[in-house]
Design a protein around this motif. Structure first.
Motif, PDB file in Angstrom:
ATOM      1  N   GLN A 191      -3.237  15.754   9.221  1.00 16.83           N
ATOM      2  CA  GLN A 191      -3.536  14.809  10.303  1.00 16.83           C
ATOM      3  C   GLN A 191      -3.467  13.203   9.763  1.00 16.83           C
ATOM      4  N   LEU A 192      -4.468  13.009   8.469  1.00 18.64           N
ATOM      5  CA  LEU A 192      -4.582  11.253   7.806  1.00 18.64           C
ATOM      6  C   LEU A 192      -3.234  11.611   7.376  1.00 18.64           C
ATOM      7  N   VAL A 193      -2.576  12.571   6.301  1.00 18.06           N
ATOM      8  CA  VAL A 193      -1.380  12.681   5.666  1.00 18.06           C
ATOM      9  C   VAL A 193      -0.591  11.824   6.459  1.00 18.06           C
ATOM     10  N   ASN A 194       0.030  12.488   7.552  1.00 18.76           N
ATOM     11  CA  ASN A 194       0.574  12.519   8.923  1.00 18.76           C
ATOM     12  C   ASN A 194       0.974  10.960   8.410  1.00 18.76           C
ATOM     13  N   ALA A 195      -0.263  10.161   9.685  1.00 17.51           N
ATOM     14  CA  ALA A 195      -0.530   8.789   9.921  1.00 17.51           C
ATOM     15  C   ALA A 195      -0.066   7.944   8.425  1.00 17.51           C
ATOM     16  N   TYR A 196      -0.461   8.460   7.461  1.00 17.50           N
ATOM     17  CA  TYR A 196       0.207   8.006   6.901  1.00 17.50           C
ATOM     18  C   TYR A 196       1.476   7.933   6.178  1.00 17.50           C
ATOM     19  N   ASP A 197       2.048   9.417   5.865  1.00 14.18           N
ATOM     20  CA  ASP A 197       4.079   9.316   5.887  1.00 14.18           C
ATOM     21  C   ASP A 197       4.202   8.539   6.535  1.00 14.18           C
ATOM     22  N   ASN A 198       4.180   8.292   8.067  1.00 10.16           N
ATOM     23  CA  ASN A 198       4.928   7.712   9.439  1.00 10.16           C
ATOM     24  C   ASN A 198       4.869   6.918   8.839  1.00 10.16           C
ATOM     25  N   THR A 199       3.541   5.517   8.562  1.00 10.39           N
ATOM     26  CA  THR A 199       4.374   4.273   7.806  1.00 10.39           C
ATOM     27  C   THR A 199       4.700   4.139   6.595  1.00 10.39           C
ATOM     28  N   ILE A 200       5.574   5.191   5.987  1.00  8.62           N
ATOM     29  CA  ILE A 200       6.406   5.725   4.881  1.00  8.62           C
ATOM     30  C   ILE A 200       7.538   5.589   5.319  1.00  8.62           C
ATOM     31  N   ALA A 201       8.165   6.961   5.700  1.00  7.66           N
ATOM     32  CA  ALA A 201       9.558   6.385   6.926  1.00  7.66           C
ATOM     33  C   ALA A 201       9.905   5.125   7.643  1.00  7.66           C
ATOM     34  N   ARG A 232       7.857  16.153   1.479  1.00  6.36           N
ATOM     35  CA  ARG A 232       8.341  15.898   3.256  1.00  6.36           C
ATOM     36  C   ARG A 232       9.966  15.051   2.749  1.00  6.36           C
ATOM     37  N   ASP A 233      10.409  15.135   3.253  1.00  4.79           N
ATOM     38  CA  ASP A 233      11.526  13.752   3.741  1.00  4.79           C
ATOM     39  C   ASP A 233      11.189  12.498   4.105  1.00  4.79           C
ATOM     40  N   THR A 234      10.378  11.261   3.334  1.00  9.73           N
ATOM     41  CA  THR A 234      10.069  10.646   4.307  1.00  9.73           C
ATOM     42  C   THR A 234      11.130   9.507   3.993  1.00  9.73           C
ATOM     43  N   THR A 235      11.761   9.486   3.559  1.00  9.46           N
ATOM     44  CA  THR A 235      12.977   8.428   3.005  1.00  9.46           C
ATOM     45  C   THR A 235      14.712   8.545   3.395  1.00  9.46           C
ATOM     46  N   PRO A 236      14.807   9.336   4.481  1.00 12.21           N
ATOM     47  CA  PRO A 236      15.732  10.292   4.416  1.00 12.21           C
ATOM     48  C   PRO A 236      16.962   9.256   4.498  1.00 12.21           C
ATOM     49  N   GLU A 237      16.864   7.484   5.375  1.00 10.22           N
ATOM     50  CA  GLU A 237      18.299   6.218   5.441  1.00 10.22           C
ATOM     51  C   GLU A 237      17.993   5.886   3.862  1.00 10.22           C
ATOM     52  N   LEU A 238      16.847   5.871   3.754  1.00 10.45           N
ATOM     53  CA  LEU A 238      17.068   5.239   1.530  1.00 10.45           C
ATOM     54  C   LEU A 238      18.143   5.854   0.378  1.00 10.45           C
ATOM     55  N   ALA A 239      17.641   7.591   0.803  1.00  4.91           N
ATOM     56  CA  ALA A 239      18.498   8.197   0.074  1.00  4.91           C
ATOM     57  C   ALA A 239      19.925   8.530   1.033  1.00  4.91           C
ATOM     58  N   ALA A 240      20.445   8.043   1.759  1.00  2.00           N
ATOM     59  CA  ALA A 240      21.505   7.990   2.439  1.00  2.00           C
ATOM     60  C   ALA A 240      22.008   7.137   1.896  1.00  2.00           C
ATOM     61  N   THR A 274       0.580  -1.304  -0.358  1.00  2.00           N
ATOM     62  CA  THR A 274      -0.094   0.233   0.400  1.00  2.00           C
ATOM     63  C   THR A 274       1.032   1.512   0.065  1.00  2.00           C
ATOM     64  N   ALA A 275       1.863   1.151  -0.615  1.00  2.00           N
ATOM     65  CA  ALA A 275       2.749   2.249  -0.385  1.00  2.00           C
ATOM     66  C   ALA A 275       3.030   3.194  -1.462  1.00  2.00           C
ATOM     67  N   ARG A 276       2.662   5.114  -1.361  1.00  2.00           N
ATOM     68  CA  ARG A 276       2.133   5.475  -2.556  1.00  2.00           C
ATOM     69  C   ARG A 276       3.525   5.819  -3.303  1.00  2.00           C
ATOM     70  N   ALA A 277       4.477   5.617  -4.573  1.00  3.24           N
ATOM     71  CA  ALA A 277       4.992   6.447  -4.795  1.00  3.24           C
ATOM     72  C   ALA A 277       5.256   7.691  -5.190  1.00  3.24           C
ATOM     73  N   ASP A 278       3.902   8.740  -5.029  1.00  4.75           N
ATOM     74  CA  ASP A 278       4.033   9.896  -4.662  1.00  4.75           C
ATOM     75  C   ASP A 278       4.426  10.813  -3.343  1.00  4.75           C
ATOM     76  N   HIS A 279       4.478   9.072  -2.329  1.00  4.15           N
ATOM     77  CA  HIS A 279       4.840   9.770  -0.844  1.00  4.15           C
ATOM     78  C   HIS A 279       6.083   9.390  -0.301  1.00  4.15           C
ATOM     79  N   PHE A 280       7.284   9.375  -1.209  1.00  7.44           N
ATOM     80  CA  PHE A 280       8.227   9.042  -1.331  1.00  7.44           C
ATOM     81  C   PHE A 280       9.531  10.446  -1.351  1.00  7.44           C
ATOM     82  N   GLY A 281      10.047  10.296  -0.229  1.00  7.62           N
ATOM     83  CA  GLY A 281      10.626  11.775  -1.038  1.00  7.62           C
ATOM     84  C   GLY A 281      11.711  11.062  -1.580  1.00  7.62           C
ATOM     85  N   LEU A 282      12.212  10.105  -1.956  1.00  6.37           N
ATOM     86  CA  LEU A 282      13.334   9.596  -3.227  1.00  6.37           C
ATOM     87  C   LEU A 282      12.894  10.143  -4.991  1.00  6.37           C
ATOM     88  N   ASN A 283      11.279  10.227  -4.636  1.00  2.37           N
ATOM     89  CA  ASN A 283      10.181  10.784  -6.165  1.00  2.37           C
ATOM     90  C   ASN A 283      10.480  11.584  -6.324  1.00  2.37           C
TER      91      ASN A 283
END
Length: 550
Positions: free
Chosen positions: A422-432, A257-265, A244-253
């Motif tokens: 707040q819904l987007v916050n909860a979802y973005d935390n799952t991406i993180a 929001r920087d939802t993927t800092p560890e992968l970026a590193a 259930t991951a959306r490509a447009d909520h990945f910071g890499l893409n």
């Protein structure tokens, strides 16, 4: 009181009962349909369109229920239909889903943890709205007993009359209604209970009509490629099936929001334009591992062996590790394990309330792999990890407190009642959380110094977060929004694997905007692992143009 209920105590024919039930279901059980028609509008003809559709829904429901008009012993069936309609309406009203075959099949396969997330006070209220009054009527009213032969022809007359009325209403309203339905195909999937019941029948009957039941082998002639001759480090490839991951909520893409800092590193490769095979796990996961591709997979007449069968036939060690509600038969013939078997200290801080965070898949992983046959491990290992990922609607349950970087977050599973931010916050935390899990998996791979290691991550489908009033996923592919079909695809390749397969990473970085889909995964894996087979198509291997070794 007895006088007040005397009307209900009058004996009724079963046909009278089903006609009244059909009227109730057409009006009260189709609030999702009437709400959607109100949203779509229709100018000055809107009232006539709604009237025409209401007649169609009523007469079609009468035709359907006439098949059950057989006496008092059918009261249980009538109650079951009411309950099914109430449940369907709740999900259509609350999440904007539709009752097609994919959604019904996913409902059947829902595990207890998902049920807990989906059921609440709103569910009880919507169910009672549809069920309470007609259930009282069904339970109290006496049903006349009649011999079966008069019953048969009277039911047949009701059925024929209802079908005729349905056809008349269709032809009478064809002009204004046909363009409306053509432009809003989802409307046909929210006619309650017809859509749900017809989908349920098709789930049972359809596979028997379309598929032979045999398993088509695909492993004939499979062999390990030249890189295995005298290899010093066998390959160890981890394939992570995201959820259930959306490509447009990945910071890499490019998400703000920087939802993927560890992968970026880690400087991973993130492909930006990837489409899923389906909009739900049941369709997408088997398709991801199939050699057929989306078009042929959907038209198949029989089930085929998949990528895991092929890898196992080639002599590699294969393990499916699940943190989800099963592999949808993909892992049926290979070794499997699940986070559900973690107990005591091993599960501390990672598992609770019947589910685990994805990091639990790394607990005891070396021991799980050590249990695979040694002769296979020496050739190479493929580990598939099936995430819990961003599974909704309880997004807040999918991220541990330490990774809740976006607050406040919605903690309500009735997503329409959430503040959108707040819904987007909860979802973005799952991406993180997925970002952290993937980085931790790469760290584990780096520690496997005796192997040539790599990781591929691809989500099964995306998710709607309230756009156009739609939540979750599972809409029919042709009408589903892009956010349910555009998925992230990330690759990390260790130096040893790059050298083994002659991969030019700089070349791959220049191809990150290449349009890809689930169709490519099968061939990318075969290319990375150097597996020779007739089903491999170099044109679908996105890494092949950047590989110096054949």
């Amino acid at each position: 009181m007895s006088t007040r209920f005397s009307v209900l105590r009058q004996p009724r024919s079963p046909r009278t009962v089903v006609v009244w039930l059909a009227l109730w279901l057409a009006l009260v059980g189709n609030l999702a349909l009437w709400r959607e028609l109100w949203r779509i509008g229709g100018g000055t003809s809107a009232f006539l369109v709604a009237l025409g559709i209401s007649v169609f829904v009523f007469t079609a429901t009468v035709a359907l229920l006439s098949l059950t008009a057989w006496g008092r012993w059918w009261k249980a069936i009538w109650l079951a239909i009411l309950v099914a309609a109430g449940i369907a309406q709740h999900f259509m009203l609350t999440y904007g889903v539709v009752m097609d075959t994919a959604m019904l099949a996913n409902t059947v396969q829902t595990d207890p943890g998902e049920v807990r997330d989906l059921v609440g006070w709103a569910f009880a209220g919507n169910l009672l709205l549809v069920v309470a009054l007609p259930a009282l009527f069904v339970l109290v009213v006496p049903v006349k007993r009649t011999p079966w032969w008069p019953q048969l022809w009277k039911n047949a007359a009701l059925f024929v009359g209802a079908v005729a009325a349905t056809l008349v209403s269709m032809f009478a309203m064809y002009g204004p209604v046909a363009p409306l339905v053509r432009n809003n195909m989802h409307l046909r999937y929210i006619v309650n209970p017809i859509a749900g019941l017809s989908s349920a029948v098709w789930i049972v009957v359809g596979p028997r009509l379309k598929k032979s039941g045999e398993l088509v082998p695909i492993a004939a002639g499979v062999a390990l490629g030249p890189s295995y001759a005298g290899q010093g480090k066998p390959p160890l490839l981890v394939v992570v099936v995201g959820e259930t991951a959306r490509a447009d909520h990945f910071g890499l893409n490019g998400y703000p929001r920087d939802t993927t800092p560890e992968l970026a590193a880690l400087q991973v490769l993130s492909f930006h334009e990837v489409r899923s095979c389906g909009t739900d796990t049941r369709d997408s996961v088997p398709c991801m591992f199939s050699p057929l591709g989306k078009a042929a997979f959907e038209k198949r007449k029989a089930e085929h062996e998949n990528l895991l069968d092929l890898l196992q036939a080639a002599g590699l060690a294969v393990l499916w590790l699940d943190n989800q509600a099963g592999c949808k038969e993909v892992c049926a013939r290979v070794p499997t394990a699940s986070t559900s078997d973690l107990k005591g200290d091993a599960a501390a801080g990672l598992c609770g309330d019947g589910e685990c965070f994805d990091d639990a898949m790394l607990v005891g992983l070396d021991a799980r792999i050590a249990q695979l046959p040694e002769e296979r491990r020496k050739r190479g290992i493929v580990l598939v990890m099936h995430q819990m990922g961003s599974h909704g609607p309880a997004y807040f349950r999918r991220s541990p407190p330490a990774l809740k970087r976006f607050v406040p977050e919605c903690r309500n599973t009735t997503l329409g009642q959430c503040d959108p931010a707040q819904l987007v916050n909860a979802y973005d935390n799952t991406i993180a959380t997925t970002d952290h899990f993937l980085a931790a998996t790469v760290a584990w791979l780096k520690a496997q110094t005796g192997f040539s290691t790599g990781l591929l991550y691809m989500s099964d489908h995306g998710e709607s977060l309230g756009e156009l009033g739609i939540f979750l996923h599972g809409l029919p592919y042709g009408i589903a929004p892009e956010v349910q079909k555009r998925v992230p695809f990330v690759a990390w390749l260790g130096d040893s694997l790059e050298a083994r397969r002659g991969i030019d990473v700089a070349c791959l970085r220049g191809r990150l905007d290449l349009p890809l889909s689930h169709d490519n995964l099968y061939h990318i894996v075969l290319g990375l692992l150097d597996i020779a087979t007739l089903t491999y198509q170099p044109a679908l291997d996105a890494f092949a143009p950047c590989r110096k070794v054949p």
